[in-house]
Design an enzyme around this catalytic site. Structure first.
Site, PDB file in Angstrom:
ATOM      1  N   LYS A 126      -4.365   2.343  -3.074  1.00  0.00           N
ATOM      2  CA  LYS A 126      -4.628   3.354  -2.035  1.00  0.00           C
ATOM      3  C   LYS A 126      -3.974   4.651  -2.454  1.00  0.00           C
ATOM      4  O   LYS A 126      -2.988   4.636  -3.191  1.00  0.00           O
ATOM      5  CB  LYS A 126      -4.018   2.911  -0.693  1.00  0.00           C
ATOM      6  CG  LYS A 126      -4.647   3.583   0.501  1.00  0.00           C
ATOM      7  CD  LYS A 126      -5.853   2.810   0.952  1.00  0.00           C
ATOM      8  CE  LYS A 126      -6.645   3.500   2.009  1.00  0.00           C
ATOM      9  NZ  LYS A 126      -7.655   2.570   2.555  1.00  0.00           N
ATOM     10  N   ASP A 166     -11.512   7.770   2.461  1.00  0.00           N
ATOM     11  CA  ASP A 166     -10.849   7.171   3.628  1.00  0.00           C
ATOM     12  C   ASP A 166     -10.779   8.327   4.627  1.00  0.00           C
ATOM     13  O   ASP A 166     -11.564   9.279   4.511  1.00  0.00           O
ATOM     14  CB  ASP A 166      -9.461   6.627   3.236  1.00  0.00           C
ATOM     15  CG  ASP A 166      -8.883   5.670   4.287  1.00  0.00           C
ATOM     16  OD1 ASP A 166      -9.235   4.492   4.272  1.00  0.00           O
ATOM     17  OD2 ASP A 166      -8.088   6.116   5.142  1.00  0.00           O
TER      18      ASP A 166
END
Ligand code: GLU
Length: 448
Positions: A126, A166
């Site tokens: 991430k 995201d």
């Protein structure tokens, strides 16, 4: 002390000031008790849990950029490469003002298990930045993305680490990031990012995938309970890409989405968010205003300032699509009082551990985000396959694969629960199923 408890305590000592990461570690590891009991000596010898909570590497970098007025700024960039036992690191980039190391780590840890559940070969990663896109011009976003990629490019690659979008990172940002990656590297490696535009290697259905997948997963849950989606009412939070895809699919299947939310409050639309109202959500996101009130102003529905729908609106299903830690213990209590029977978590970790425990002990069915929202990253996996095979599947083909993957995730969870003689606890089942594949791969690959 149990092996799990030991690892939780060590992790707490090594990661002070990271409450979100610790919340996820506790949630996942405590669910693994039945698997650990069966295989404790081997897991301990191979320090599997210790290695699972320690990222392979954590990259932090400076991102300088210039705004439209010529003023200089510095933000902080991150990429956490958590675990690549089953495939290259894979996971989104989040641009949001409160992004910090803790946020990045909880998301990357969670991603490892989620990606394992998809049954595709993707590890967990991430990244992102504390850059706030609210109110920024297109040029500012572009310059920021270029500066961010000027550092990130050296850490990623189609077989190494494949970022995607995201919160705050959609098709526009991925375009700017890819353009700059290509400029620096000089090779046309479009498999380095997913969520790309259709004209340069993106996959059909990728923008819809998280919301569609969440709805398909819920359909499996309802089927298991002997029920149907048609006719049910849904309270959603958020109004971004995820809530958009979910509203589109739910309305198509005959359900009714009655709430959406933003940082400014929530809207209540008793007629349901469907048709052109769904399309309007895209305009709201593109405006960078970040206000859900725009929906209420346009369609003349109720807007409640400063509140979330939780505990204020009765619905058959609650579907948080906004952010982490939206549903706290008091919201869970209000939800039980209102008699909402199902929580289908879509955003990552929207519910605190104590709220989940309260809901489950009061008979509310909780479907965990790492299963429910896995359709987004799964479709990214399909985009990677199309890029490496130089093929492109039709929308119908991708949608069918997505549906099969979501049903497969539900199936794996049920199998894991059966294997340990457990009831229909989707939270524990998702952790057990996600863990198994990663642990097996780590055991096979030796100490690294
Ligand atoms: N950010 C999404 C997630 O949390 C998508 C990641 C991806 O497509 O790689 O899973």
């Amino acid at each position: 002390m149990s092996y799990i408890q030991e690892v939780i305590e060590q992790t707490e000592l090594k990661n002070p000031g990271q409450p979100q990461f610790m919340q996820t570690v506790k949630e996942v590891l405590t669910s693994l008790a039945p698997a650990v009991e069966q295989n404790e000596a081997k897991l301990r010898k191979n320090v599997i849990l210790e290695r699972m909570v320690e990222p392979d590497r954590q990259i932090i970098f400076r991102v300088p950029w210039v705004d439209d007025k010529g003023v200089y700024h510095v933000n902080r960039g991150y990429r956490i490469q958590f675990n690549n036992a089953i495939g290259p690191y894979k996971g989104g980039l989040r641009f949001q003002k409160d992004v910090n190391l803790d946020t990045m780590k909880f998301l990357a840890f969670e991603q490892t298990f989620k990606n394992s559940l998809t049954s595709l070969p993707m590890g967990g990663g991430k990244g992102g930045s504390d850059f706030d896109p609210t109110g920024k011009s297109d040029d500012e976003i572009m310059r920021f993305c270029q500066s961010f990629m000027s550092e990130l490019y050296r850490h990623i690659g189609p077989n190494m680490d494949v970022p995607a979008g995201d919160m705050g990172v959609g098709g526009r940002e991925i375009g700017y990031l890819f353009g700059w990656y290509k400029k620096i590297v000089g090779d046309y490696e479009n498999g380095v990012l997913t969520g790309k535009g259709l004209s340069y290697g993106g996959s059909l259905i990728r923008p819809e995938a998280t919301g569609f997948g969440a709805t398909y997963f819920l359909e499996e849950v309802l089927k298991h309970q002997g029920e149907h989606l048609a006719g049910k009412t849904f309270a959603l939070s958020g109004f971004g890409n995820v809530a958009w895809g979910a509203s589109k699919k739910i309305s198509e299947l005959g359900g009714k989405v009655v709430t959406l939310s933003g940082p400014d409050g929530y809207i209540y639309d008793p007629d349901g968010v469907s048709g052109e109202k769904v399309d309007f959500l895209l305009e709201m996101r593109a405006s960078n205003r970040n206000k859900v009130k725009d929906y209420a102003d346009k369609y003349g529905v109720k807007f409640v300032e400063g509140k979330k729908p939780w505990g204020n609106v009765k619905a058959d299903i609650y579907m948080p699509c906004a952010r982490q830690n939206e549903i706290l213990l008091e919201d869970a209590e209000a939800m039980v009082k209102l008699g909402v029977p199902i929580l289908n978590e879509v955003s990552n970790m929207p519910t605190t551990n104590e709220a989940i425990a309260y809901l489950q002990s009061h008979g509310v069915l909780v479907a965990p985000s790492k299963a429910v929202n896995a359709g987004g990253v799964a479709t990214s996996g399909l985009e990677m396959s199309q890029n490496s095979g130089r093929i492109s599947w039709s929308a119908v083909e991708v949608d069918a694969k997505l549906k099969t993957i979501m049903a497969g995730i539900h199936h794996q969870i049920c199998d894991a629960l059966d294997a340990y003689g457990m009831d229909y606890n989707l939270v524990a089942g998702a952790n057990l199923a996600g863990f198994k594949k990663v642990a097996d791969a780590m055991l096979a690959q030796g100490l690294y």
